[in-house]
Design an enzyme around this catalytic site. Structure first.
Site, PDB file in Angstrom:
ATOM      1  N   GLY A  18      -9.219  32.663  20.938  1.00  0.00           N
ATOM      2  CA  GLY A  18     -10.670  32.483  20.927  1.00  0.00           C
ATOM      3  C   GLY A  18     -11.438  33.162  19.808  1.00  0.00           C
ATOM      4  O   GLY A  18     -12.646  33.379  19.932  1.00  0.00           O
ATOM      5  N   SER A  19     -10.768  33.429  18.668  1.00  0.00           N
ATOM      6  CA  SER A  19     -11.519  34.096  17.596  1.00  0.00           C
ATOM      7  C   SER A  19     -12.569  33.158  16.987  1.00  0.00           C
ATOM      8  O   SER A  19     -13.638  33.603  16.562  1.00  0.00           O
ATOM      9  CB  SER A  19     -10.583  34.655  16.519  1.00  0.00           C
ATOM     10  OG  SER A  19      -9.956  33.612  15.816  1.00  0.00           O
ATOM     11  N   MET A  93      -5.469  23.416  22.163  1.00  0.00           N
ATOM     12  CA  MET A  93      -4.132  22.934  21.818  1.00  0.00           C
ATOM     13  C   MET A  93      -3.700  21.646  22.536  1.00  0.00           C
ATOM     14  O   MET A  93      -2.519  21.331  22.598  1.00  0.00           O
ATOM     15  CB  MET A  93      -3.097  24.047  22.050  1.00  0.00           C
ATOM     16  CG  MET A  93      -3.343  25.300  21.216  1.00  0.00           C
ATOM     17  SD  MET A  93      -3.697  24.953  19.464  1.00  0.00           S
ATOM     18  CE  MET A  93      -2.041  24.628  18.870  1.00  0.00           C
ATOM     19  N   ILE A  95      -4.327  17.354  22.966  1.00  0.00           N
ATOM     20  CA  ILE A  95      -4.895  16.201  22.272  1.00  0.00           C
ATOM     21  C   ILE A  95      -5.692  15.384  23.291  1.00  0.00           C
ATOM     22  O   ILE A  95      -5.134  14.921  24.289  1.00  0.00           O
ATOM     23  CB  ILE A  95      -3.781  15.350  21.623  1.00  0.00           C
ATOM     24  CG1 ILE A  95      -3.060  16.203  20.565  1.00  0.00           C
ATOM     25  CG2 ILE A  95      -4.356  14.084  21.002  1.00  0.00           C
ATOM     26  CD1 ILE A  95      -1.830  15.550  19.974  1.00  0.00           C
ATOM     27  N   LEU A  96      -6.979  15.254  23.042  1.00  0.00           N
ATOM     28  CA  LEU A  96      -7.843  14.537  23.993  1.00  0.00           C
ATOM     29  C   LEU A  96      -7.541  13.035  23.953  1.00  0.00           C
ATOM     30  O   LEU A  96      -7.349  12.467  22.870  1.00  0.00           O
ATOM     31  CB  LEU A  96      -9.313  14.787  23.668  1.00  0.00           C
ATOM     32  CG  LEU A  96      -9.784  16.236  23.891  1.00  0.00           C
ATOM     33  CD1 LEU A  96     -11.175  16.440  23.294  1.00  0.00           C
ATOM     34  CD2 LEU A  96      -9.770  16.604  25.372  1.00  0.00           C
ATOM     35  N   ASN A 110     -13.736  19.334  15.512  1.00  0.00           N
ATOM     36  CA  ASN A 110     -12.517  20.134  15.601  1.00  0.00           C
ATOM     37  C   ASN A 110     -12.342  20.941  14.322  1.00  0.00           C
ATOM     38  O   ASN A 110     -12.786  20.521  13.256  1.00  0.00           O
ATOM     39  CB  ASN A 110     -11.303  19.215  15.781  1.00  0.00           C
ATOM     40  CG  ASN A 110     -10.011  19.997  15.939  1.00  0.00           C
ATOM     41  OD1 ASN A 110      -9.969  21.020  16.629  1.00  0.00           O
ATOM     42  ND2 ASN A 110      -8.944  19.539  15.298  1.00  0.00           N
ATOM     43  N   HIS A 112      -9.415  22.499  11.891  1.00  0.00           N
ATOM     44  CA  HIS A 112      -7.985  22.335  11.613  1.00  0.00           C
ATOM     45  C   HIS A 112      -7.594  23.212  10.420  1.00  0.00           C
ATOM     46  O   HIS A 112      -8.268  23.178   9.385  1.00  0.00           O
ATOM     47  CB  HIS A 112      -7.689  20.858  11.321  1.00  0.00           C
ATOM     48  CG  HIS A 112      -6.235  20.589  11.166  1.00  0.00           C
ATOM     49  ND1 HIS A 112      -5.371  20.529  12.238  1.00  0.00           N
ATOM     50  CD2 HIS A 112      -5.473  20.407  10.060  1.00  0.00           C
ATOM     51  CE1 HIS A 112      -4.145  20.313  11.796  1.00  0.00           C
ATOM     52  NE2 HIS A 112      -4.187  20.226  10.479  1.00  0.00           N
ATOM     53  N   ASP A 148      -6.414  14.297  13.995  1.00  0.00           N
ATOM     54  CA  ASP A 148      -6.866  14.992  12.781  1.00  0.00           C
ATOM     55  C   ASP A 148      -7.300  14.042  11.665  1.00  0.00           C
ATOM     56  O   ASP A 148      -7.061  14.309  10.483  1.00  0.00           O
ATOM     57  CB  ASP A 148      -5.763  15.934  12.263  1.00  0.00           C
ATOM     58  CG  ASP A 148      -5.422  17.023  13.275  1.00  0.00           C
ATOM     59  OD1 ASP A 148      -6.320  17.442  14.028  1.00  0.00           O
ATOM     60  OD2 ASP A 148      -4.257  17.459  13.310  1.00  0.00           O
ATOM     61  N   GLU A 177     -12.022  30.038   8.436  1.00  0.00           N
ATOM     62  CA  GLU A 177     -12.360  29.226   9.619  1.00  0.00           C
ATOM     63  C   GLU A 177     -13.619  29.791  10.277  1.00  0.00           C
ATOM     64  O   GLU A 177     -14.549  29.061  10.628  1.00  0.00           O
ATOM     65  CB  GLU A 177     -11.219  29.236  10.641  1.00  0.00           C
ATOM     66  CG  GLU A 177      -9.990  28.461  10.211  1.00  0.00           C
ATOM     67  CD  GLU A 177      -8.923  28.435  11.303  1.00  0.00           C
ATOM     68  OE1 GLU A 177      -9.271  28.335  12.482  1.00  0.00           O
ATOM     69  OE2 GLU A 177      -7.734  28.506  10.961  1.00  0.00           O
TER      70      GLU A 177
HETATM   71  C1  GRF Z   1      -6.968  28.443  14.531  1.00  0.00           C
HETATM   72  O1  GRF Z   1      -6.257  28.695  13.358  1.00  0.00           O
HETATM   73  C2  GRF Z   1      -7.274  26.970  14.654  1.00  0.00           C
HETATM   74  O2  GRF Z   1      -7.605  26.361  13.453  1.00  0.00           O
HETATM   75  C3  GRF Z   1      -5.962  26.463  15.165  1.00  0.00           C
HETATM   76  O3  GRF Z   1      -5.540  27.427  16.113  1.00  0.00           O
HETATM   77  C4  GRF Z   1      -6.081  28.690  15.746  1.00  0.00           C
HETATM   78  C5  GRF Z   1      -6.856  29.177  16.930  1.00  0.00           C
HETATM   79  O4  GRF Z   1      -7.394  30.448  16.762  1.00  0.00           O
HETATM   80  N1  GRF Z   1      -6.069  25.123  15.671  1.00  0.00           N
HETATM   81  P1  GRF Z   1      -8.480  31.051  17.748  1.00  0.00           P
HETATM   82  O5  GRF Z   1      -8.040  30.728  19.188  1.00  0.00           O
HETATM   83  O6  GRF Z   1      -9.805  30.439  17.430  1.00  0.00           O
HETATM   84  O7  GRF Z   1      -8.453  32.527  17.498  1.00  0.00           O
END
Ligand code: GRF
Length: 192
Positions: A18-19, A93, A95-96, A110, A112, A148, A177
């Site tokens: 969840g960062s 994680m 896929i909808l 999303n 990626h 994606d 990100e």
């Molecule tokens: C991120 O690198 C995101 O792009 C990928 O999984 C990671 C999730 O990180 N799909 P977090 O849960 O947001 O910390």
């Protein structure tokens, strides 16, 4: 209170750490933000990231399920009930399904960890290093039924140094990100 009218309601789907959710909460809780996170749903009830939703006192659910359709049905009800305008996937994680995307009928974004259209799917950093790419990065895109592949909203690249390995590259990309997801949402909103 007038300036608060018209804020878009965001929901965030997570699965783990969840960062990215944390960075989105920080950004959207600013006074002049055009969005607010009103709902967080995790596909994993034990996701560490749920703690950020709790910290910011945002309604949150860790959904336990055995079939993906059950997760999707429960989530859809919550999204509708809470009048969510935009759904943001952040480290989500699953896929909808096409049916979920159709029934929700609102934008889904999303993040990626690659420079799409390069490296759709998993293990993006491994593939970039293995192919001796000079750059990698992160992309915010719209979610469509094709994995994606939806319209790109924002992308930022980072240089891959000779000294980089998967873990150092992952770290560098995660940092951008956190920077570009809030920017991409702001950009997306202004173009709505
Ligand atoms: C991120 O690198 C995101 O792009 C990928 O999984 C990671 C999730 O990180 N799909 P977090 O849960 O947001 O910390």
């Amino acid at each position: 209170m007038e300036k608060y009218l018209g804020k878009k309601n965001l929901a965030v789907f997570i699965s783990g750490r969840g960062s990215n959710l944390k960075s989105l909460l920080k950004f959207t809780s600013k006074k002049n933000s055009s969005t607010k996170i009103i709902l967080v749903i995790s596909s994993n009830p034990n996701a560490i990231g749920l703690k950020y939703a709790k910290k910011y006192k945002i309604k949150n659910y860790g959904i336990k399920f055995s079939k993906k359709s059950s997760f999707e049905n429960q989530s859809l009800k919550l999204l509708k009930k809470n009048k969510v305008d935009i759904l943001c996937l952040a480290g989500f994680m699953k896929i909808l399904s096409g049916s979920f995307i159709k029934k929700f009928a609102k934008p889904i974004l999303n993040i990626h960890p690659s420079l799409l259209p390069k490296y759709k799917g998993l293990n993006t950093h491994e593939r970039a290093i293995k192919n001796k790419d000079k750059f990698s990065g992160a992309t915010i895109h719209l979610v469509t039924q094709k994995l994606d592949s939806g319209k790109i909203i924002l992308q930022k690249r980072v240089k891959i140094l000779k000294s980089d390995n998967v873990s150092s590259l992952r770290k560098k990309i995660l940092k951008i990100e956190h920077e570009i997801y809030p920017k991409a949402i702001a950009k997306f909103i202004t173009n709505l």
